[in-house]
Scaffold this active site. Structure first.
Site, PDB file in Angstrom:
ATOM      1  N   ASP A 147       0.844  -1.192   0.000  1.00 36.12           N
ATOM      2  CA  ASP A 147       0.000   0.000   0.000  1.00 36.12           C
ATOM      3  C   ASP A 147       0.877   1.239   0.000  1.00 36.12           C
ATOM      4  OD1 ASP A 147      -0.020   1.292   3.029  1.00 36.12           O
ATOM      5  OD2 ASP A 147       0.240  -0.880   3.108  1.00 36.12           O
ATOM      6  N   SER A 148       0.503   2.232  -0.820  1.00 39.45           N
ATOM      7  CA  SER A 148       1.178   3.516  -0.894  1.00 39.45           C
ATOM      8  C   SER A 148       2.662   3.339  -1.199  1.00 39.45           C
ATOM      9  CB  SER A 148       0.939   4.303   0.399  1.00 39.45           C
ATOM     10  OG  SER A 148       1.300   5.659   0.253  1.00 39.45           O
ATOM     11  N   ALA A 149       3.559   3.817  -0.332  1.00 40.42           N
ATOM     12  CA  ALA A 149       4.983   3.615  -0.574  1.00 40.42           C
ATOM     13  C   ALA A 149       5.300   2.130  -0.699  1.00 40.42           C
ATOM     14  CB  ALA A 149       5.794   4.241   0.556  1.00 40.42           C
ATOM     15  N   ILE A 179      -2.111  -1.134  -3.852  1.00 39.25           N
ATOM     16  CA  ILE A 179      -3.117  -0.245  -3.281  1.00 39.25           C
ATOM     17  C   ILE A 179      -2.547   1.174  -3.269  1.00 39.25           C
ATOM     18  CG2 ILE A 179      -4.595   0.236  -1.295  1.00 39.25           C
ATOM     19  CD1 ILE A 179      -5.141  -2.467  -2.642  1.00 39.25           C
TER      20      ILE A 179
END
Length: 300
Positions: A147-149, A179
């Site tokens: 997710d994200s980074a 994500i």
């Protein structure tokens, strides 16, 4: 229209976390290094109620937590890389998302606590994680998620594993789950400023500081290990990409999906209209359906 729970979170976030523009990156660097030396991503206590948790050390010695169902039975391995601008330890919500996804897909969970920026850069994580996940792929079915980074990190690892596979040196993950991935640290995707203007949470003003913390140098920002969305995206496994339109990273996700379509990379792009950054892991109504759809994608 977003759910009531989502609207409440979107209203509360800028109140609880008001945006603060970074004026002194070096002062922030020193503060983050000091903070991260006093904390570490560790499994939450509730995880051990249903899972046997062990730890493995890789690379320079950073921990990778392996959670196996108490029954000892699993059909695949889910590797989840957590987000947090590469500078924060994992949040309980990220553990919950990963554990629920693993449980619903009959998987054991592998959760790396990779070294955090700005004390460390991608060079301290990507090679070691690529080798480690490659070993898991050689043992059986692996789903690589983030997710994200962590989504950007997952894609960077996938590129390395794809190169290994091309050289005939091992298997690739069976599936990727991204994500709201931070996969282009150059913020070169068209529409990034417009996406940021809709986002009540993430700040474009601070983007470049955190990007440089992880890259280590401006020259490294364009490397596929740092900005995998700019790399060679051919021959990658089937992928599910989720991102809300009220997310600074939406423009990057949209550009990634557009590239996938031209390269015959089998990628499903699910757009969360009006939804926030990493909405599938937030305490909002939309997260339940997102989990079910990701689980169905993994199960094939």
């Amino acid at each position: 229209m977003p759910s009531l729970s989502h609207r409440l979170i979107a209203f509360a976030l800028p109140k609880v976390n008001p945006p603060v523009v970074i004026r002194d990156p070096e002062r922030l660097r020193a503060a983050l290094v000091a903070k991260n030396r006093s904390r570490q991503t560790t499994p939450p206590a509730w995880l051990e109620k249903d899972w046997d948790v062990t730890v493995e050390r890789i690379g320079s010695g950073f921990p990778v937590y392996v959670a196996t169902p108490r029954s000892g039975s699993f059909t695949r391995t889910l590797v989840h890389l957590h987000g947090g601008s590469f500078t924060a330890i994992a949040h309980d919500r990220q553990w919950k998302w990963a554990a629920r996804l693993a449980r619903s897909t009959g998987a054991r969970l592998v959760f790396p606590a990779y070294p955090l920026a700005p004390e460390f850069t991608w060079r301290d994580s990507v090679p070691a994680l690529t080798a480690y996940v490659g070993g898991l792929c050689d043992e059986g079915e692996v789903v690589l998620a983030g997710d994200s980074a962590g989504g950007g990190l997952a894609l960077a690892i996938a590129l390395g594993l794809r190169d290994r596979w091309r050289a005939g040196e091992g298997a690739q993950p069976a599936r990727l789950v991204l994500i709201a991935p931070w996969a282009d640290l150059t913020r070169s995707a068209p529409g990034t400023e417009e996406s940021a203007a809709r986002d009540p949470w993430l700040s474009l003003d601070n983007h470049d500081t955190y990007a440089l913390f992880w890259a280590g140098s401006e020259a490294d920002l364009v490397l596929p290990e740092v900005s995998p969305a700019l790399g060679d995206l051919t021959d990658l496994p089937p992928t599910m990409l989720m991102c809300g339109t009220h997310d600074m990273l939406y423009a990057g996700a949209e550009a990634l999906a557009a590239r996938a379509a031209t390269l015959e990379w089998p990628l499903v792009f699910e757009v969360g209209h009006g939804l926030l950054h990493v909405y599938p892991i937030l305490p909002v109504s939309e997260a339940r359906g997102a989990l079910k759809r990701v689980a169905a994608f993994i199960r094939g």
